[in-house]
Design an enzyme around this catalytic site. Structure first.
Site, PDB file in Angstrom:
ATOM      1  N   TYR A 136      40.459  37.923  23.333  1.00 32.31           N
ATOM      2  CA  TYR A 136      41.133  38.953  23.961  1.00 32.31           C
ATOM      3  C   TYR A 136      41.665  39.913  22.642  1.00 32.31           C
ATOM      4  O   TYR A 136      42.726  40.603  22.823  1.00 32.31           O
ATOM      5  CB  TYR A 136      42.423  38.303  24.662  1.00 32.31           C
ATOM      6  CG  TYR A 136      41.847  37.984  26.006  1.00 32.31           C
ATOM      7  CD1 TYR A 136      41.250  38.960  26.826  1.00 32.31           C
ATOM      8  CD2 TYR A 136      42.027  36.763  26.449  1.00 32.31           C
ATOM      9  CE1 TYR A 136      40.819  38.328  28.090  1.00 32.31           C
ATOM     10  CE2 TYR A 136      41.474  36.284  27.746  1.00 32.31           C
ATOM     11  CZ  TYR A 136      41.040  37.095  28.601  1.00 32.31           C
ATOM     12  OH  TYR A 136      40.578  36.703  29.909  1.00 32.31           O
ATOM     13  N   PHE A 164      51.826  41.803  27.440  1.00 39.35           N
ATOM     14  CA  PHE A 164      51.404  40.466  28.360  1.00 39.35           C
ATOM     15  C   PHE A 164      50.639  39.680  27.534  1.00 39.35           C
ATOM     16  O   PHE A 164      49.929  38.450  27.874  1.00 39.35           O
ATOM     17  CB  PHE A 164      50.777  40.692  29.505  1.00 39.35           C
ATOM     18  CG  PHE A 164      49.437  41.765  29.477  1.00 39.35           C
ATOM     19  CD1 PHE A 164      48.219  41.149  29.000  1.00 39.35           C
ATOM     20  CD2 PHE A 164      49.483  43.184  29.617  1.00 39.35           C
ATOM     21  CE1 PHE A 164      47.351  42.168  29.111  1.00 39.35           C
ATOM     22  CE2 PHE A 164      48.139  43.742  29.921  1.00 39.35           C
ATOM     23  CZ  PHE A 164      47.290  43.338  29.343  1.00 39.35           C
ATOM     24  N   ARG A 194      30.464  42.189  36.717  1.00 38.45           N
ATOM     25  CA  ARG A 194      31.931  42.785  36.807  1.00 38.45           C
ATOM     26  C   ARG A 194      32.025  43.171  38.213  1.00 38.45           C
ATOM     27  O   ARG A 194      33.191  42.992  38.844  1.00 38.45           O
ATOM     28  CB  ARG A 194      31.925  44.010  35.759  1.00 38.45           C
ATOM     29  CG  ARG A 194      31.607  43.834  34.383  1.00 38.45           C
ATOM     30  CD  ARG A 194      32.883  43.395  33.856  1.00 38.45           C
ATOM     31  NE  ARG A 194      34.017  44.427  33.756  1.00 38.45           N
ATOM     32  CZ  ARG A 194      35.207  44.175  33.138  1.00 38.45           C
ATOM     33  NH1 ARG A 194      35.569  43.119  32.560  1.00 38.45           N
ATOM     34  NH2 ARG A 194      35.868  45.167  33.172  1.00 38.45           N
ATOM     35  N   THR A 206      40.354  44.273  37.916  1.00 34.48           N
ATOM     36  CA  THR A 206      41.123  43.249  37.436  1.00 34.48           C
ATOM     37  C   THR A 206      42.496  42.832  38.124  1.00 34.48           C
ATOM     38  O   THR A 206      42.773  41.629  38.022  1.00 34.48           O
ATOM     39  CB  THR A 206      41.867  43.962  36.215  1.00 34.48           C
ATOM     40  OG1 THR A 206      40.581  44.262  35.175  1.00 34.48           O
ATOM     41  CG2 THR A 206      42.719  43.030  35.057  1.00 34.48           C
ATOM     42  N   ARG A 232      37.509  38.001  43.037  1.00 35.02           N
ATOM     43  CA  ARG A 232      39.059  38.300  42.882  1.00 35.02           C
ATOM     44  C   ARG A 232      39.426  38.808  43.993  1.00 35.02           C
ATOM     45  O   ARG A 232      40.608  38.693  44.549  1.00 35.02           O
ATOM     46  CB  ARG A 232      39.267  39.318  41.896  1.00 35.02           C
ATOM     47  CG  ARG A 232      39.122  38.552  40.337  1.00 35.02           C
ATOM     48  CD  ARG A 232      39.053  39.737  39.365  1.00 35.02           C
ATOM     49  NE  ARG A 232      39.252  39.315  37.920  1.00 35.02           N
ATOM     50  CZ  ARG A 232      39.121  39.964  36.828  1.00 35.02           C
ATOM     51  NH1 ARG A 232      38.603  41.218  36.921  1.00 35.02           N
ATOM     52  NH2 ARG A 232      38.797  39.227  35.602  1.00 35.02           N
ATOM     53  N   GLU A 281      31.097  37.397  22.951  1.00 36.48           N
ATOM     54  CA  GLU A 281      31.755  36.334  23.332  1.00 36.48           C
ATOM     55  C   GLU A 281      31.074  35.001  23.480  1.00 36.48           C
ATOM     56  O   GLU A 281      31.572  33.740  23.224  1.00 36.48           O
ATOM     57  CB  GLU A 281      32.365  36.747  24.851  1.00 36.48           C
ATOM     58  CG  GLU A 281      33.443  37.798  24.453  1.00 36.48           C
ATOM     59  CD  GLU A 281      33.683  38.511  26.004  1.00 36.48           C
ATOM     60  OE1 GLU A 281      33.178  38.336  27.147  1.00 36.48           O
ATOM     61  OE2 GLU A 281      34.475  39.533  25.986  1.00 36.48           O
TER      62      GLU A 281
HETATM   63  P1  IDP Z   1      39.274  42.246  32.847  1.00 36.23           P
HETATM   64  O1  IDP Z   1      39.636  40.745  33.052  1.00 36.23           O
HETATM   65  O2  IDP Z   1      38.864  42.711  34.381  1.00 36.23           O
HETATM   66  O3  IDP Z   1      38.181  42.770  32.095  1.00 36.23           O
HETATM   67  P2  IDP Z   1      41.128  43.327  31.150  1.00 36.23           P
HETATM   68  O4  IDP Z   1      41.731  44.614  30.912  1.00 36.23           O
HETATM   69  O5  IDP Z   1      39.897  43.107  30.019  1.00 36.23           O
HETATM   70  O6  IDP Z   1      40.622  42.731  32.585  1.00 36.23           O
HETATM   71  O7  IDP Z   1      42.290  42.352  30.778  1.00 36.23           O
HETATM   72  C1  IDP Z   1      41.787  40.993  30.322  1.00 36.23           C
HETATM   73  C2  IDP Z   1      42.867  40.024  31.396  1.00 36.23           C
HETATM   74  O8  IDP Z   1      44.034  40.174  30.776  1.00 36.23           O
HETATM   75  C3  IDP Z   1      42.620  40.112  32.706  1.00 36.23           C
HETATM   76  O9  IDP Z   1      41.587  39.690  33.495  1.00 36.23           O
HETATM   77  C4  IDP Z   1      44.102  39.526  33.001  1.00 36.23           C
HETATM   78  O10 IDP Z   1      43.994  38.022  33.337  1.00 36.23           O
HETATM   79  C5  IDP Z   1      45.016  39.877  31.969  1.00 36.23           C
HETATM   80  N1  IDP Z   1      45.730  40.957  31.996  1.00 36.23           N
HETATM   81  C6  IDP Z   1      45.280  42.552  32.131  1.00 36.23           C
HETATM   82  N2  IDP Z   1      46.429  43.138  32.467  1.00 36.23           N
HETATM   83  C7  IDP Z   1      47.347  42.345  32.771  1.00 36.23           C
HETATM   84  C8  IDP Z   1      48.718  42.695  33.031  1.00 36.23           C
HETATM   85  O11 IDP Z   1      49.102  43.764  33.252  1.00 36.23           O
HETATM   86  N3  IDP Z   1      49.704  41.548  33.105  1.00 36.23           N
HETATM   87  C9  IDP Z   1      49.243  40.469  33.188  1.00 36.23           C
HETATM   88  N4  IDP Z   1      47.846  39.991  32.705  1.00 36.23           N
HETATM   89  C10 IDP Z   1      47.072  41.048  32.600  1.00 36.23           C
HETATM   90 MG    MG Z   2      38.101  42.570  30.059  1.00 35.67          MG
END
Ligand code: IDP
Ligand code: MG
Length: 160
Positions: free
Chosen positions: A60, A68, A96, A102, A113, A137
């Site tokens: 990440y 976060f 996706r 997300t 989801r 990854e």
């Molecule tokens: P994705 O998993 O849909 O690709 P990303 O923006 O890459 O989303 O974020 C990775 C992961 O970080 C998310 O799946 C989620 O678990 C966590 N995450 C993203 N935004 C937030 C937030 O605003 N609060 C808490 N956790 C978050």
């Molecule tokens: Mg992501």
């Protein structure tokens, strides 16, 4: 056939997909794997494991500046995950879509989801966001050569 076609068939696109600790604890491993399996993509690698902070932070790293970030890394470290590599043309974008938005409250019904969770911080599954990240990854989580070469005998019924 062109060189580009040959290269594409030799090394098809891969996505790194992971059932996160909440998905494992909630007994959703089979449900999540099944959606990719039924779609027809090819499973190339699969491992249940506990990850290290180093791997979680590297995975990440693009989110390092987010407020976060620490909670996210702690979440990924909170229990075992199920790491997978799926292969097929267009698998990254398709995975996706199968996974959904997300924020699970914005994810369409029919997506993982959309059907199975309610909070961004507990959204049960990860999928790579680009072919390059699929490779990156996979290299991070499956060091060495953990992926299996096999031919999917139903392939002629999936692609012409
Ligand atoms: P994705 O998993 O849909 O690709 P990303 O923006 O890459 O989303 O974020 C990775 C992961 O970080 C998310 O799946 C989620 O678990 C966590 N995450 C993203 N935004 C937030 C937030 O605003 N609060 C808490 N956790 C978050
Ligand atoms: Mg992501």
């Amino acid at each position: 056939r062109s060189a580009a076609h040959f290269a594409r068939t030799v090394r098809s696109e891969i996505s790194y997909v992971m059932v996160k600790p909440d998905g494992v604890q909630r007994g959703l491993v089979g449900e999540i794997i099944g959606r990719f399996e039924r779609k027809g993509f090819k499973l190339k690698a699969l491992q249940m494991r506990k990850c290290t902070r180093e791997i979680a932070e590297e995975h990440y790293k693009d989110l390092k500046q987010k407020p976060f970030f620490k909670d996210l890394v702690d979440y990924i470290l909170s229990g075992p995950v199920v790491a997978m590599v799926w292969e097929g043309d267009g698998v990254v974008a398709s995975a996706r879509k199968i996974i959904g938005a997300t924020n699970p409250l914005n994810a369409e019904p029919g997506t993982i989801r959309g059907d199975l969770c309610i909070q961004t911080g507990r959204n049960v599954v990860h999928g790579s966001d680009s072919p390059d990240n699929g490779e990156r990854e996979t290299g991070l989580w499956f060091q060495g050569d953990a992926s299996v070469e096999w031919s999917q005998t139903i392939q002629p019924w999936l692609t012409e």
